[in-house]
Design a protein around this motif. Structure first.
Motif, PDB file in Angstrom:
ATOM      1  N   ARG A   1      -2.370 -14.129   7.785  1.00  0.00           N
ATOM      2  CA  ARG A   1      -2.912 -13.648   6.509  1.00  0.00           C
ATOM      3  C   ARG A   1      -3.708 -12.356   6.694  1.00  0.00           C
ATOM      4  NH1 ARG A   1      -5.566 -18.465   3.159  1.00  0.00           N
ATOM      5  NH2 ARG A   1      -5.402 -16.796   1.600  1.00  0.00           N
ATOM      6  N   THR A   2      -3.686 -11.816   7.905  1.00  0.00           N
ATOM      7  CA  THR A   2      -4.450 -10.597   8.183  1.00  0.00           C
ATOM      8  C   THR A   2      -3.527  -9.386   8.097  1.00  0.00           C
ATOM      9  OG1 THR A   2      -5.962 -11.784   9.631  1.00  0.00           O
ATOM     10  CG2 THR A   2      -5.879  -9.377   9.858  1.00  0.00           C
ATOM     11  N   HIS A   3      -3.847  -8.476   7.212  1.00  0.00           N
ATOM     12  CA  HIS A   3      -3.073  -7.237   7.045  1.00  0.00           C
ATOM     13  C   HIS A   3      -4.069  -6.090   6.904  1.00  0.00           C
ATOM     14  CE1 HIS A   3       0.526  -9.673   6.381  1.00  0.00           C
ATOM     15  NE2 HIS A   3      -0.243 -10.435   5.591  1.00  0.00           N
ATOM     16  N   ARG A   4      -4.141  -5.246   7.882  1.00  0.00           N
ATOM     17  CA  ARG A   4      -5.146  -4.190   7.827  1.00  0.00           C
ATOM     18  C   ARG A   4      -4.641  -2.906   8.481  1.00  0.00           C
ATOM     19  NH1 ARG A   4      -9.326  -7.095  11.917  1.00  0.00           N
ATOM     20  NH2 ARG A   4      -9.747  -8.168   9.943  1.00  0.00           N
ATOM     21  N   VAL A   5      -5.201  -1.797   8.010  1.00  0.00           N
ATOM     22  CA  VAL A   5      -5.061  -0.490   8.646  1.00  0.00           C
ATOM     23  C   VAL A   5      -6.368  -0.218   9.348  1.00  0.00           C
ATOM     24  CG1 VAL A   5      -4.533   1.941   8.325  1.00  0.00           C
ATOM     25  CG2 VAL A   5      -3.590   0.254   6.728  1.00  0.00           C
TER      26      VAL A   5
ATOM     27  N   VAL B   1      -0.653  -1.422   4.097  1.00  0.00           N
ATOM     28  CA  VAL B   1       0.065  -1.534   5.367  1.00  0.00           C
ATOM     29  C   VAL B   1       1.552  -1.313   5.151  1.00  0.00           C
ATOM     30  CG1 VAL B   1       0.732  -3.144   7.201  1.00  0.00           C
ATOM     31  CG2 VAL B   1      -1.647  -3.017   6.466  1.00  0.00           C
ATOM     32  N   GLU B   2       2.102  -1.969   4.121  1.00  0.00           N
ATOM     33  CA  GLU B   2       3.537  -1.831   3.857  1.00  0.00           C
ATOM     34  C   GLU B   2       3.878  -0.417   3.391  1.00  0.00           C
ATOM     35  OE1 GLU B   2       4.224  -4.880   1.025  1.00  0.00           O
ATOM     36  OE2 GLU B   2       4.284  -6.495   2.524  1.00  0.00           O
ATOM     37  N   TRP B   3       3.004   0.193   2.620  1.00  0.00           N
ATOM     38  CA  TRP B   3       3.256   1.545   2.104  1.00  0.00           C
ATOM     39  C   TRP B   3       3.277   2.560   3.238  1.00  0.00           C
ATOM     40  CZ3 TRP B   3       0.218   6.119   1.275  1.00  0.00           C
ATOM     41  CH2 TRP B   3       0.763   7.020   0.341  1.00  0.00           C
ATOM     42  N   ILE B   4       2.296   2.455   4.152  1.00  0.00           N
ATOM     43  CA  ILE B   4       2.259   3.379   5.288  1.00  0.00           C
ATOM     44  C   ILE B   4       3.488   3.167   6.174  1.00  0.00           C
ATOM     45  CG2 ILE B   4       1.017   3.944   7.419  1.00  0.00           C
ATOM     46  CD1 ILE B   4      -1.584   3.530   5.894  1.00  0.00           C
ATOM     47  N   SER B   5       3.914   1.917   6.334  1.00  0.00           N
ATOM     48  CA  SER B   5       5.137   1.654   7.105  1.00  0.00           C
ATOM     49  C   SER B   5       6.342   2.289   6.436  1.00  0.00           C
ATOM     50  CB  SER B   5       5.351   0.147   7.254  1.00  0.00           C
ATOM     51  OG  SER B   5       4.296  -0.446   7.984  1.00  0.00           O
TER      52      SER B   5
ATOM     53  N   LEU C   1      -1.575  -0.366  12.670  1.00  0.00           N
ATOM     54  CA  LEU C   1      -1.341  -1.355  11.618  1.00  0.00           C
ATOM     55  C   LEU C   1      -1.384  -2.739  12.243  1.00  0.00           C
ATOM     56  CD1 LEU C   1       1.670   0.318   9.741  1.00  0.00           C
ATOM     57  CD2 LEU C   1      -0.762   0.491   9.180  1.00  0.00           C
ATOM     58  N   GLN C   2      -2.023  -3.676  11.523  1.00  0.00           N
ATOM     59  CA  GLN C   2      -2.089  -5.047  12.016  1.00  0.00           C
ATOM     60  C   GLN C   2      -1.625  -5.989  10.922  1.00  0.00           C
ATOM     61  OE1 GLN C   2      -5.967  -6.296  13.304  1.00  0.00           O
ATOM     62  NE2 GLN C   2      -5.261  -8.306  14.018  1.00  0.00           N
ATOM     63  N   SER C   3      -0.602  -6.772  11.201  1.00  0.00           N
ATOM     64  CA  SER C   3      -0.097  -7.777  10.277  1.00  0.00           C
ATOM     65  C   SER C   3       0.173  -9.036  11.071  1.00  0.00           C
ATOM     66  CB  SER C   3       1.179  -7.312   9.578  1.00  0.00           C
ATOM     67  OG  SER C   3       0.896  -6.303   8.638  1.00  0.00           O
ATOM     68  N   ALA C   4      -0.661 -10.042  10.889  1.00  0.00           N
ATOM     69  CA  ALA C   4      -0.524 -11.315  11.595  1.00  0.00           C
ATOM     70  C   ALA C   4      -1.088 -12.420  10.705  1.00  0.00           C
ATOM     71  CB  ALA C   4      -1.249 -11.287  12.931  1.00  0.00           C
TER      72      ALA C   4
END
Length: 852
Positions: free
Chosen positions: A285-289, A332-336, A280-283
């Motif tokens: 405005r970038t949020h990706r699986v 991303v948030e759901w998988i977390s 998971l990448q969250s930085a």
């Protein structure tokens, strides 16, 4: 029937319940307020019990040591372990008892028909596993035994069908600190105490036969040897259910991502792929699986793209030749939220995955292998998964085992760094064997090698030895490869309903059990309570508190105060009004550790018009230093009720046996003590009856056998507080060598207790010139109309008696034993059949080798 005389002598104490000793509670010796608090805390007792313990401890310190009776000066109170704890396990028949207890009765010659009547309560520390032992459960995968709770469902072997079935856990508890042993079976390792049984396949061929003859047998760790065959599951029944999933966190309704409402095979395959090579990448405005799937695997990329579209309505993007990415903050948030977080070195499989249906768990493994696994090209190659995260691979092993596969590892390996030849990379690898074609892989690089594979471990043979006739599609056997001494550590028990076994670390082990009780269903329906005392305090606190210490106050004497401060274990019995228990309720206590103090507490309440017969046995193995047994027994016999309490105590000659036993009998009630005392360094025990109501009756029948260096100071107390009460004391004692027996009794008739009748008979038999017997009768009579009788006799075995028997072919030893058995016959005839046989057998054993 006599055995070899040179093997059996009274002073050597070679018989009785004698098992391997196991440490029970080793953190500290000695008694202090901290120890008392620790005992209460470990039992999770109510505050009133802790307060009572602390007051009793202070009373113990203040009360003087008895100056009469035997020599107590050598008791070292600071050299004793003061805590023993037991849990409860139901034993429904003779067959349910462990071998060491059944062998005792075989040794004593008890008839087979009498064995079937046994209902036992054995306060012996028995069968424990280390706290992190992984138990196979059907509701939450592999769980550490210390985390198992009542209501969990484990897998148990139905020994008749050879199939594993779900079985509920009835109770679970820590049983303190004990030494464990590491048992390794074909890659599986478990830590257990030396008396925990494992199901084995035992070669029971006759000595002259070459062909193996196998039978399934339960063996303790202490009996296991390297090379033995231990039962292992080859498959377990399907279990689990699809799980409802959380909804997306999208308060403003801006996301186009959708998520499924419950788990599915596609979703679990995707999540397995993520565990293997996802992040998971969250930085900013970038949020990706993202998934590390190279372009060289186009079919795997295509499958991932399809699944993502079907599940989430998203388009998978090939970011470069090495990555596929899904751009969605909501995803991303759901998988977390599902628990899939962390880096490659910290990821863990969420616990809920282990409780899913088999097809979903296999799909999860399949996605994992597609991303991070390998299937070798040879027909005998295993499947493997590689990672730098060892705990993660251990979870993969658990999933494989629960799916009926076999695993080896994880084991460490190293390889060259791809960019720095001076460095090496440390990793871990897990090997999977068995029918792994069931694993739900979708990567052709894996699946195309399934069909070529011919080899699978079957656990139906080992090193050329075939035992297929004893295996099933679900049950196999594997060799013990190592048994090593471990550490002292906290150990745990669980009680399993039904087959009374479970699967731990991939091996079939017996249901953990410490105390055996049996109360027939018809008695339970009438409300009879028969529990160990600790459980009774927990489950019936009001009834317990109402009667506890009411007959024997904590400050009654020094050892009653000690018991009240540190008591643990014992039996609690409550018989409802009018209920008559037609079979004896039985219990058995043993000292199982050097320098151990045993402080069981027994409380029996017989409501008006009820009846119960309680039978207990006690013993201890031989140790080089002394042990202390200081029990307290309180019995309340309400109007018209009757209680019989039978004790057979067979102590080794290094035990101080100092017991306080007292009953209160009310109007028209009857209390009977039947007491057999064999062995011990010193016994001081005087069963008492306080006759509190008109027409109450008390009776004590006792026999004591003192061998060389032993002192039996025993007797009885009858205290008449009410008119028209009656009592009888019959005491028999046998002394041998330099053994000493003493009768010490009290008959007390209080003022106002008219028309009391009491009779005391003391008979002593001396087997040697150096043996000794004393009588100390105490009478305190306050009413002139009391009828009191007392007679005492001391005798030796006459030469004429021996000559008569020997002239008819009876050997000298057996002739002596016959005379002794006749001497104690008034007591032994009152015992249940199995205990009568035992008492006579024990006395015979104690006498062997002593003639002349």
């Amino acid at each position: 029937m006599a055995t070899k005389a040179e093997d059996l002598q009274l002073g050597n104490y070679k018989f009785g319940w004698h098992d391997e000793s196991s440490s029970v509670f080793v953190p500290k010796k000695g008694l202090s307020e901290d120890v008392v608090r620790e005992i209460s805390a470990l039992k999770d007792e109510p505050k009133w019990m802790l307060d009572l313990r602390l007051r009793s401890y202070q009373q113990f310190l203040r009360r003087p040591m008895p100056s009469w009776g035997g020599d107590l000066s050598k008791i070292l109170f600071d050299d004793i372990y003061y805590f023993i704890r037991s849990t409860e396990k139901q034993a429904n028949s003779w067959e349910d008892l462990p071998a060491d207890i059944k062998n005792t009765y075989d040794r004593l010659g008890i008839p087979e028909a009498e064995k079937q009547r046994l209902v036992a309560g054995v306060a012996a520390q028995y069968e424990c596993l280390a706290g992190d032992t992984r138990v196979w459960t059907a509701n939450r995968g592999l769980a550490a035994i210390k985390e198992i709770e009542p209501g969990d469902v484990v897998f148990a072997l139905d020994e008749d069908s050879g199939r594993f079935v779900p079985a509920p856990v009835k109770s679970a508890a820590q049983t303190d600190v004990r030494q464990t042993y590491r048992v390794t079976v074909n890659g599986r390792t478990i830590r257990a105490t030396d008396n925990h049984p494992f199901l084995t396949l035992s070669d029971e061929r006759k000595p002259e036969r070459q062909r193996a003859r196998y039978a399934r047998r339960w063996k303790t760790v202490g009996e296991l040897r390297v090379g033995d065959l231990v039962a292992v599951p080859r498959d377990v029944p399907g279990f689990g259910a699809a799980m409802a999933l959380p909804t997306l966190s999208d308060p403003h309704g801006r996301t186009r991502t959708r998520v499924p409402s419950e788990t599915s095979v596609d979703l679990l395959w995707l999540l397995g792929l993520f565990v293997g090579d996802g992040s998971l990448q969250s930085a900013g405005r970038t949020h990706r699986v993202q998934f590390a799937i190279p372009a060289s695997q186009p079919q795997l990329r295509d499958e991932l793209t399809r699944v993502v579209r079907d599940l989430f309505g998203l388009t998978a993007i090939a970011a470069d030749d090495a990555r596929i990415v899904l751009n969605s903050r909501a995803l991303v948030e759901w998988i977390s939220d599902l628990g899939f977080v962390g880096t490659a070195l910290t990821k863990q499989v969420p616990a809920w995955v282990f409780s899913l249906p088999l097809d979903q768990r296999l799909a999860f493994l399949g996605g994992w292998v597609d991303a991070d696994g390998y299937v070798g090209p040879a027909v005998s190659d295993p499947m493997s998964i590689t990672s730098g995260n060892r705990p993660l691979l251990e979870q993969a092993s658990e999933l494989a085992l629960l799916a009926g596969l076999r695993t080896s590892g994880p084991f460490e390996f190293s390889s060259k760094h791809p960019f720095d030849p001076e460095r090496r990379i440390i990793g871990f690898r897990l090997l999977v064997t068995g029918p792994f074609e069931r694993v739900g892989c979708r990567n052709p690089a894996r699946t195309e090698r399934y069909g070529r594979r011919r080899y699978a471990h079957s656990n139906t043979s080992a090193r050329g030895t075939t035992f297929r006739g004893h295996t099933t599609d679900h049950l196999g056997f594997a060799r013990v490869t190592a048994i090593e001494e471990g550490d002292f550590e906290p150990v745990y028990d669980i009680e399993v309903d039904g087959p009374h076994n479970f699967v731990a670390e991939g091996m079939v082990v017996h249901n953990s059990e410490v105390v055996y009780h049996k109360v027939r269903e018809d008695l339970e329906a009438q409300g009879v309570i028969f529990l160990d005392t600790d459980t009774a305090l927990r489950e019936h606190p009001d009834l317990f508190r109402e009667h506890f210490t009411k007959v024997i106050p904590a400050n009654d004497n020094k050892f009653a105060a000690l018991n009240t401060a540190v008591w643990s274990g014992g039996s609690f019995i409550w018989i409802p009004e009018g209920v008559k228990v037609d079979v004896p309720l039985q219990a058995y206590f043993r000292i199982n550790q050097q320098n151990m103090g045993q402080f069981e507490r027994t409380l029996i309440i017989a409501e008006p018009g009820s009846y119960v017969h309680y039978v207990e046995g006690c013993t201890a193995p031989i140790y080089s230093s002394d042990s202390l047994h200081s029990a307290v027994v309180e019995i309340i016999v309400k109007p018209g009720a009757r209680v019989r309490y039978t004790t057979i105590q067979n102590w080794s000659n290094n035990v101080y046996n100092l017991v306080t036993k007292r009953a209160a009998a009310y109007e028209d009630a009857t209390m009977e003590w039947i007491d057999g005392n064999i062995g011990s360094k010193l016994t001081m025990k005087y069963p008492a009856v306080w006759l509190m109501g008109r027409g109450a009756r008390g009776e004590v029948l006792s026999v004591a056998f003192a061998g060389d260096g032993q002192h039996q100071d025993a007797g009885a107390k009858m205290v008449h507080h009410a008119p028209d009460t009656s009592s009888q004391i019959i005491s028999k004692s046998v002394s041998q060598g330099h053994g000493r027996t003493s009768y010490r009794g009290l008959v007390d008739v209080a003022e106002g207790a008219h028309r009391v009748k009491s009779n005391v008979v003391c008979d002593a038999l001396l087997l040697d010139e150096t043996a000794r017997s004393d009588t100390y009768p105490y009478m305190n009579i306050a009413e002139d109309d009391a009828q009191i009788g007392h007679e005492a006799s001391v005798s030796r075995i006459g030469e004429e008696q021996l000559f008569y028997l020997q002239s008819r072919g009876v050997e000298e030893f057996e002739a002596q034993a016959m005379i002794v058995r006749g001497f104690i016959e008034p007591i032994s005839k009152e015992l249940p059949m199995e205990y009568s046989v035992e008492l006579n057998r024990l006395i015979s054993l104690n006498m062997e080798g002593s003639v002349g």
